[in-house]
Enzyme design. Structure first.
Site, short mmCIF file in Angstrom:
data_model
loop_
_atom_site.label_atom_id
_atom_site.label_comp_id
_atom_site.label_asym_id
_atom_site.label_seq_id
_atom_site.Cartn_x
_atom_site.Cartn_y
_atom_site.Cartn_z
N CYS A 66 -10.08 1.46 6.46
CA CYS A 66 -11.40 0.87 6.80
C CYS A 66 -12.38 1.99 7.16
CB CYS A 66 -11.26 -0.07 8.00
SG CYS A 66 -10.14 -1.42 7.67
N ARG B 285 -12.63 6.32 1.37
CA ARG B 285 -11.50 5.96 2.26
C ARG B 285 -10.69 4.83 1.68
NH1 ARG B 285 -11.97 7.71 7.64
NH2 ARG B 285 -10.96 5.86 8.42
N TRP C 288 -10.20 -2.38 4.25
CA TRP C 288 -9.01 -2.20 3.41
C TRP C 288 -8.01 -3.21 3.96
CZ3 TRP C 288 -3.92 -0.09 3.94
CH2 TRP C 288 -3.30 0.25 2.74
N ASN D 45 -11.41 -1.21 13.03
CA ASN D 45 -10.47 -0.47 12.20
C ASN D 45 -9.19 -0.36 13.01
OD1 ASN D 45 -9.12 1.13 10.43
ND2 ASN D 45 -10.33 2.99 10.78
N GLY D 46 -8.06 -0.73 12.40
CA GLY D 46 -6.79 -0.66 13.11
C GLY D 46 -6.02 -1.97 12.95
N GLU E 105 5.85 16.52 -5.68
CA GLU E 105 4.40 16.39 -5.61
C GLU E 105 3.83 16.04 -6.98
OE1 GLU E 105 2.22 15.82 -3.67
OE2 GLU E 105 0.34 16.42 -4.65
N LYS F 123 1.51 12.70 -7.81
CA LYS F 123 0.16 12.80 -8.39
C LYS F 123 0.03 11.91 -9.60
CE LYS F 123 -2.17 14.43 -5.83
NZ LYS F 123 -1.28 14.40 -4.78
N GLU G 18 0.08 8.12 -8.60
CA GLU G 18 -1.00 7.53 -7.78
C GLU G 18 -2.33 7.46 -8.53
OE1 GLU G 18 -2.06 9.50 -4.17
OE2 GLU G 18 -1.58 11.45 -4.94
N HIS H 37 24.30 12.61 -12.80
CA HIS H 37 25.14 11.71 -11.97
C HIS H 37 24.59 10.29 -11.95
CE1 HIS H 37 27.55 15.09 -10.62
NE2 HIS H 37 26.42 15.77 -10.53
N LYS I 26 -7.55 6.88 1.49
CA LYS I 26 -7.50 8.32 1.72
C LYS I 26 -6.73 8.64 3.00
CE LYS I 26 -8.18 12.61 1.02
NZ LYS I 26 -7.35 13.25 -0.01
C1 AGP Z 1 -1.70 12.20 -1.55
O1 AGP Z 1 -2.29 12.39 -2.84
C2 AGP Z 1 -1.93 10.84 -0.99
N1 AGP Z 1 -3.32 10.58 -0.87
C3 AGP Z 1 -1.11 10.57 0.26
O2 AGP Z 1 0.25 10.74 -0.06
C4 AGP Z 1 -1.43 11.45 1.48
O3 AGP Z 1 -0.98 12.77 1.25
C5 AGP Z 1 -0.66 10.87 2.69
O4 AGP Z 1 -1.17 9.58 2.93
C6 AGP Z 1 -0.80 11.71 3.94
O5 AGP Z 1 -2.15 11.78 4.33
P1 AGP Z 1 -2.55 12.87 5.44
O6 AGP Z 1 -2.25 14.20 4.85
O7 AGP Z 1 -4.02 12.65 5.69
O8 AGP Z 1 -1.73 12.60 6.66
#
Ligand code: AGP
Length: 606
Positions: free
Chosen positions: A2, A27, A75, A99-100, A479, A483, A486, A502, A601
């Site tokens: 949010c 966000r 969100w 927010n929360g 990683e 990428k 997502e 395996h 985000k």
């Molecule tokens: C990464 O591309 C994602 N957006 C997500 O995995 C992110 O790295 C994760 O939510 C952690 O966020 P932070 O680094 O702000 O704690």
């Protein structure tokens, strides 16, 4: 997550709120709304599902405006994406945004018999109803105090009270809020991107303190009602750096910012060419005595920790565990005062990581945060902070933040090795020189964009893809798979190359894309054998090696290289290839590269 924006001052507020919400879109959200305190004391509320453009269009249908108001991008956590669930929520004389997550909202509905007063499915509306219940029309502070005393969970509230046309009441616990008193009026927001247009000076709203925004000043009252003064912080980047700067997407801009971001993160921590953290308040004693390292993070930040482990362990010869924060925080951690817990977070607000930090501290562990956002919750609650200087990362998919996190781990590995007599000065300088060579190597990779875009073609129509490697290559592959998932929605799985046979190799069939990493000399031949195993079953292999690697005939369909000699340092340029593979795959599918579906985000809810 949010987004929150609030303003009170001499200017008309409607457009300020709408612009602020647009700045907070990155966000992640699914609906948006605003509330404005009209001059006659009433409160105008408009809210719409979908993009903020829908809200803007709806607001243009009304001439309602004022000089004080709040805005919110939601969100969804509790309840679906509907107008009724969209914030702001109004209950009688009270209108709020939140927010929360209020974890005990069901119990509060029962205890205060609120059922008939609620029109939405949200926990936030329950807070509005309680506030209205306790508000006698004269004392907002008392109503807020009584309400928050009942709440369990996380919250950042901005509240308007009918009749009070120039002020916004705010209070937070865990969820982030920043504020700024400027010549244009007073502002509050979830993060600085919505405020920076008005001022580069801001403060983080202290938890559990009541903040009241007036047009010409801000009052902060502690739990005893005594005025306090916040620590004023200054943004070290400008609005320009938060814009796209001519790139088609924030993600591509941020991929290109990596050389500079790494340089800005490394350089201030070097004295005579070797790491020094004196300016961060960390003298050598901090690195001298711990017997093990515990890394906790989420997502990409956790995968950066995996690389940190693979770099630190062979050099320093102490165990490094890397844990998913949402798992760690509910575990029985085997850590103590001999453990250094490294908490990694770009936003510094990820709630699982913050909770893991608090748990680690409760076990007596010293905590060191690798964080990109200055003054964030994780930064403020850690014993030590090593800020990365990537600047604002707007794209949901983390790129430059990951690279500077890796850089921070390299610096720490070198510092620990020096303090423990493993590296002498010359070895430490050589190590740092290798790190600097990565910056040039990244620039070289960025010049190969067209070749990488060509290589990504094997992924764009794929339903499944596999990323395989051994050791450090396995850490990068995690990683890379994330990428791709997502932002292109291709199901990708990272696998230790030696483990594939395996079971999972049963899934390899004709033309399945396998991105294979073989940058580690010590396991090169074994990895080539694993690649032959998938090739023999029809996989399409995109192989990534160092430039001087000898590639056996027929082992791959496409070959990319990284211009790095030292195995320990192949990660930074390799990961840029992975970022670009994901970017071009998403682009080719016409997807929203910067704001992928379902994602936020900063995940400030559990
Ligand atoms: C990464 O591309 C994602 N957006 C997500 O995995 C992110 O790295 C994760 O939510 C952690 O966020 P932070 O680094 O702000 O704690």
């Amino acid at each position: 997550m949010c987004g929150i924006i609030g303003y009170t001052g001499p200017d008309k507020v409607k457009n300020i709120l709408l612009e602020g919400l647009a700045q907070l879109e990155y966000r992640g959200y699914d609906s948006a709304g605003i509330a404005i305190a009209r001059e006659d004391g009433s409160i105008y509320v408009e809210k719409q599902t979908g993009q903020t453009a829908n809200l803007k269009a709806a607001c243009e249908q009304s001439d309602a405006d004022g000089h004080c108001g709040i805005g919110h991008t939601r969100w969804a956590t509790h309840g679906g994406v509907t107008r009724l669930n969209t914030h702001p929520h109004r209950a009688g004389k009270v209108t709020l945004i939140h927010n929360g997550i209020i974890e005990n909202y069901h119990e509060l509905i029962e205890e205060y018999q609120l059922q008939d007063q609620l029109v939405s499915e949200t926990d936030s509306e329950v807070a509005a109803a309680l506030l209205n219940r306790f508000y006698d029309g004269t004392n907002p502070k008392e109503a807020i105090k009584k309400t928050v005393a009942l709440l369990e969970g996380s919250f950042a509230f901005c509240i308007l009270f009918e009749g009070l046309t120039d002020r916004i009441y705010c209070i937070r616990s865990v969820s982030p809020l920043v504020a700024s008193s400027t010549e244009h009026g007073s502002l509050v927001a979830s993060d600085i991107t919505a405020v920076i247009k008005y001022s580069r000076k801001y403060f983080v709203v202290p938890e559990h303190q009541l903040m009241i925004l007036y047009p010409d000043h801000i009052d902060l009252l502690n739990e005893e009602g005594i005025k306090t003064e916040p620590e004023i912080l200054e943004v070290n980047w400008d609005v320009e750096s938060a814009q796209k700067m001519g790139f088609p997407h924030y993600m591509m801009k941020e991929i290109h910012e990596q050389p500079e971001a790494i340089r800005k993160t490394i350089a201030p921590r070097l004295k005579n060419g070797v790491p020094s953290f004196e300016d961060e308040g960390m003298d050598d004693s901090v690195f001298a005595s711990f017997t093990n390292i515990n890394v906790v993070a989420c997502g990409t930040a956790m995968y950066a920790g995996m690389v940190g482990k693979a770099v630190i362990e062979p050099i320093v010869k102490i165990p490094v565990t890397v844990q998913i924060a949402s798992e760690f925080r509910y575990s029985t951690p085997l850590i103590n005062e001999n453990t250094l817990t490294i908490v990694v977070s770009q936003s510094g607000e990820t709630i699982d990581t913050l909770a893991a930090l608090r748990l680690a501290r409760s076990c007596g562990s010293k905590t060191l945060a690798i964080v990109n956002v200055k003054g964030s919750s994780i930064a403020r609650e850690s014993d030590y902070v090593l800020y990365t200087h990537a600047g604002p990362e707007i794209a949901v998919a983390s790129t430059k933040a990951y690279s500077v996190q890796l850089s921070a781990f390299y610096l720490l590995a070198c510092k620990i090795a020096m303090v423990r007599g493993i590296f002498d000065h010359a070895q430490a300088k050589d190590f740092i020189n290798n790190l600097y060579q990565c910056i040039d190597a990244i620039s070289g990779i960025l010049e190969q964009k067209d070749q990488i875009r060509e290589a990504a073609k094997c992924l764009e129509n794929a339903e499944h893809a596999y990323y395989i490697g051994r050791g450090l290559d396995y850490a990068f592959s995690m990683e890379g798979a994330l990428k791709l998932k997502e932002i292109s929605y291709v199901h990708a799985e990272a696998y230790a190359a030696g483990e594939l046979k395996h079971g999972t190799i049963a899934l390899i069939e004709k033309n399945i894309p396998v991105v294979a990493f073989a940058t580690q000399d010590s396991v090169y031949n074994k990895t080539i054998s694993n690649i032959r195993e998938v090739k023999a079953r029809g996989a399409y292999v995109l192989l990534i090696t160092k430039e001087n690697a000898e590639i056996p005939a027929g082992v791959c369909d496409m070959h990319l290289t990284v211009p790095i000699e030292n195995d320990l340092f192949t990660g930074l340029p390799t990961v840029v290839i992975l970022q670009l593979l994901a970017y071009y795959t998403s682009l080719s599918k016409g997807l929203d590269v910067d704001k992928p579906r379902n994602l936020a985000k900063s995940v400030t809810v559990e």
